[in-house]
Design an enzyme around this catalytic site. Sequence first.
Site, PDB file in Angstrom:
ATOM      1  N   GLN A 129      -0.991 -54.575  -6.094  1.00  0.00           N
ATOM      2  CA  GLN A 129      -1.335 -55.926  -5.585  1.00  0.00           C
ATOM      3  C   GLN A 129      -0.426 -56.956  -6.479  1.00  0.00           C
ATOM      4  OE1 GLN A 129      -5.451 -56.548  -4.730  1.00  0.00           O
ATOM      5  NE2 GLN A 129      -5.328 -54.809  -3.063  1.00  0.00           N
ATOM      6  N   ASP A 132       3.071 -57.341  -5.401  1.00  0.00           N
ATOM      7  CA  ASP A 132       3.221 -57.617  -3.720  1.00  0.00           C
ATOM      8  C   ASP A 132       3.886 -58.933  -3.534  1.00  0.00           C
ATOM      9  OD1 ASP A 132       3.293 -57.758  -1.071  1.00  0.00           O
ATOM     10  OD2 ASP A 132       0.849 -57.591  -0.833  1.00  0.00           O
ATOM     11  N   SER A 135       3.195 -60.765  -0.120  1.00  0.00           N
ATOM     12  CA  SER A 135       1.879 -61.570  -0.264  1.00  0.00           C
ATOM     13  C   SER A 135       2.287 -62.881  -0.941  1.00  0.00           C
ATOM     14  CB  SER A 135       0.964 -60.851  -0.611  1.00  0.00           C
ATOM     15  OG  SER A 135       0.205 -59.925   0.091  1.00  0.00           O
ATOM     16  N   TYR A 229      -1.984 -53.790   9.507  1.00  0.00           N
ATOM     17  CA  TYR A 229      -1.009 -54.596  10.106  1.00  0.00           C
ATOM     18  C   TYR A 229      -1.360 -54.448  11.664  1.00  0.00           C
ATOM     19  CZ  TYR A 229       2.220 -54.513   6.307  1.00  0.00           C
ATOM     20  OH  TYR A 229       2.784 -54.605   5.026  1.00  0.00           O
TER      21      TYR A 229
HETATM   22  P1  NAD Z   1       2.426 -59.695   8.790  1.00  0.00           P
HETATM   23  O1  NAD Z   1       3.324 -60.666   8.295  1.00  0.00           O
HETATM   24  O2  NAD Z   1       2.972 -58.244   9.349  1.00  0.00           O
HETATM   25  O3  NAD Z   1       1.878 -60.491  10.173  1.00  0.00           O
HETATM   26  C1  NAD Z   1       1.410 -61.760  10.257  1.00  0.00           C
HETATM   27  C2  NAD Z   1       0.343 -61.705  11.272  1.00  0.00           C
HETATM   28  O4  NAD Z   1       0.429 -61.727  12.457  1.00  0.00           O
HETATM   29  C3  NAD Z   1      -0.842 -60.451  11.033  1.00  0.00           C
HETATM   30  O5  NAD Z   1      -2.083 -60.999  10.933  1.00  0.00           O
HETATM   31  C4  NAD Z   1      -0.740 -59.648  12.288  1.00  0.00           C
HETATM   32  O6  NAD Z   1      -2.003 -59.347  12.786  1.00  0.00           O
HETATM   33  C5  NAD Z   1      -0.364 -60.978  13.338  1.00  0.00           C
HETATM   34  N1  NAD Z   1       0.376 -60.483  14.547  1.00  0.00           N
HETATM   35  C6  NAD Z   1       1.415 -59.630  14.882  1.00  0.00           C
HETATM   36  N2  NAD Z   1       1.568 -59.446  16.223  1.00  0.00           N
HETATM   37  C7  NAD Z   1       0.859 -60.261  16.804  1.00  0.00           C
HETATM   38  C8  NAD Z   1       0.520 -60.687  18.158  1.00  0.00           C
HETATM   39  N3  NAD Z   1       1.331 -60.103  19.200  1.00  0.00           N
HETATM   40  N4  NAD Z   1      -0.495 -61.457  18.525  1.00  0.00           N
HETATM   41  C9  NAD Z   1      -1.047 -62.170  17.383  1.00  0.00           C
HETATM   42  N5  NAD Z   1      -1.026 -61.904  16.111  1.00  0.00           N
HETATM   43  C10 NAD Z   1       0.196 -60.889  15.882  1.00  0.00           C
HETATM   44  O7  NAD Z   1       0.996 -59.351   8.137  1.00  0.00           O
HETATM   45  P2  NAD Z   1       0.558 -59.998   6.751  1.00  0.00           P
HETATM   46  O8  NAD Z   1       0.302 -61.275   6.350  1.00  0.00           O
HETATM   47  O9  NAD Z   1       1.768 -59.266   5.874  1.00  0.00           O
HETATM   48  O10 NAD Z   1      -0.761 -59.028   6.518  1.00  0.00           O
HETATM   49  C11 NAD Z   1      -1.148 -58.097   7.429  1.00  0.00           C
HETATM   50  C12 NAD Z   1      -2.478 -57.505   6.944  1.00  0.00           C
HETATM   51  O11 NAD Z   1      -2.440 -56.853   5.776  1.00  0.00           O
HETATM   52  C13 NAD Z   1      -3.567 -58.660   6.604  1.00  0.00           C
HETATM   53  O12 NAD Z   1      -4.717 -57.870   7.205  1.00  0.00           O
HETATM   54  C14 NAD Z   1      -3.566 -58.715   5.211  1.00  0.00           C
HETATM   55  O13 NAD Z   1      -5.028 -59.100   4.800  1.00  0.00           O
HETATM   56  C15 NAD Z   1      -3.451 -57.191   4.869  1.00  0.00           C
HETATM   57  N6  NAD Z   1      -2.830 -56.965   3.466  1.00  0.00           N
HETATM   58  C16 NAD Z   1      -3.656 -56.585   2.534  1.00  0.00           C
HETATM   59  C17 NAD Z   1      -3.398 -56.278   1.284  1.00  0.00           C
HETATM   60  C18 NAD Z   1      -3.961 -55.662   0.312  1.00  0.00           C
HETATM   61  O14 NAD Z   1      -4.852 -54.784   0.763  1.00  0.00           O
HETATM   62  N7  NAD Z   1      -3.803 -55.980  -0.982  1.00  0.00           N
HETATM   63  C19 NAD Z   1      -2.028 -57.161   0.967  1.00  0.00           C
HETATM   64  C20 NAD Z   1      -1.259 -57.668   1.833  1.00  0.00           C
HETATM   65  C21 NAD Z   1      -1.776 -57.688   3.166  1.00  0.00           C
END
Ligand code: NAD
Length: 402
Positions: A129, A132, A135, A229
């Site tokens: 993390q 990252d 993020s 995702y």
């Molecule tokens: P991302 O940039 O891949 O996508 C952004 C958002 O778009 C996501 O929430 C996704 O569900 C949404 N999305 C994609 N297609 C869609 C559609 N057709 N309609 C509506 N929404 C849609 O995502 P991100 O911001 O990188 O994060 C994704 C997930 O990973 C989140 O749950 C985040 O909390 C998690 N995450 C966890 C960690 C960790 O555990 N350390 C770190 C980073 C992210």
Amino acid sequence: MAIVVSVLKEEKPHEKRVAIDPDVTKRLIKAGAKVLVERGAGVKSYYSDAAYEQAGAELVDRTKALSEGTVIAVVNRPSDETLKALTSGQVLIGLLNALIDPDKMQQLAAQKVSALSFELLPRTISRAQTMDVLSSQSSVAGYKAALVASDLYPKYFPMMITAAGTVKPAKVLVLGTGVAGLQAIGTAKRLGAVVSGYDVRPASKGEVESLGATFLTSSVSNGAGSGGYARALTAEETEKQQEELAGFIAENDVIITTAQVPGHKPPLMVPATSVDNAKPGTVFIDLAASDLGGNVAGSQPFETVTTDKQVMVVGASNLASELPHSASQLFAKNVQAVINAMLDDDGNIAIDPTDDVFSGLTATTAGEIVNARLREALNLQPLTKPEPASTADEPAETKGAE
Ligand code: NAD
């Protein structure tokens, strides 16, 4: 630390960030590293050459940074000419777009250069993390998206009660509520707007509501894919989604879109008809805008298009770069975490391609392509995994807020 870290000036015209700031420079030097900074590398993010010198770095030209650095830190993958100048044993760290251009990684493997590509980081492993970049930069972009929208929107964001009358608050809709979307929601709320969020991952409902925003329930409620995702929707689901969102888009004033699906082009959530039906003065901020297309029909990377009906569509392709000082500060901390994790006890580079984090993050090391997805993209057989050690002392994988 027996390493020399080189900080390169970014080559892309729209890029204002720098991979390492003076603060991390100072920390690396304190830990025993030598830091070489290409002159002017930090200028666009408001870090002067003098600040790097004060931190203990040596200011150099690009040739010296490339020839003497054992670790080369960049935000974006450098030009082919720069890649060709790298030599055996050097480590390149940055957003290298390994999966989009796997051939470049193969070229680096042939040069025996190690390439660590932040897009490949296994983000759900807890000790990854601090590394990252996706993020940290998404969070900056989400914040900036709300600010850009409030700046372009021709009315107030908050409700204003004045002697001259009351002004209604702006209505902001955030489509895609991952890291960037949640930050956009929080920022728009702080600016006083009435905010709602939408995502196809059911887990995001609680996160949106915890920020005081309304969650729009989708009929596509099972859109979660693997690793936290979203999955790519079918053509039928996409059509249904566009139809059900159309009414919400028409009644909102600002629509911030952030939706991404790993390995696919961004989903089109706002078709041309929805842009056409938006009220005059509506602002769309499309964080997914790219050469492959974005979430909003007609969005152009790095451009703001105003339609005949006075609707603004911002192709916000690299919004983190528009807050370059803070974005670079966080990026630098992520790079520092990677450097710390890849050194052995004597401070020498020792990338372990079998380690949970480095098996993902490493595109190539010691002439071999390491990351499994990249191997697949290059039609290479999977690497055989060694037997797991019996006394694992690492914390177990933790999933993100899914
Ligand atoms: P991302 O940039 O891949 O996508 C952004 C958002 O778009 C996501 O929430 C996704 O569900 C949404 N999305 C994609 N297609 C869609 C559609 N057709 N309609 C509506 N929404 C849609 O995502 P991100 O911001 O990188 O994060 C994704 C997930 O990973 C989140 O749950 C985040 O909390 C998690 N995450 C966890 C960690 C960790 O555990 N350390 C770190 C980073 C992210």
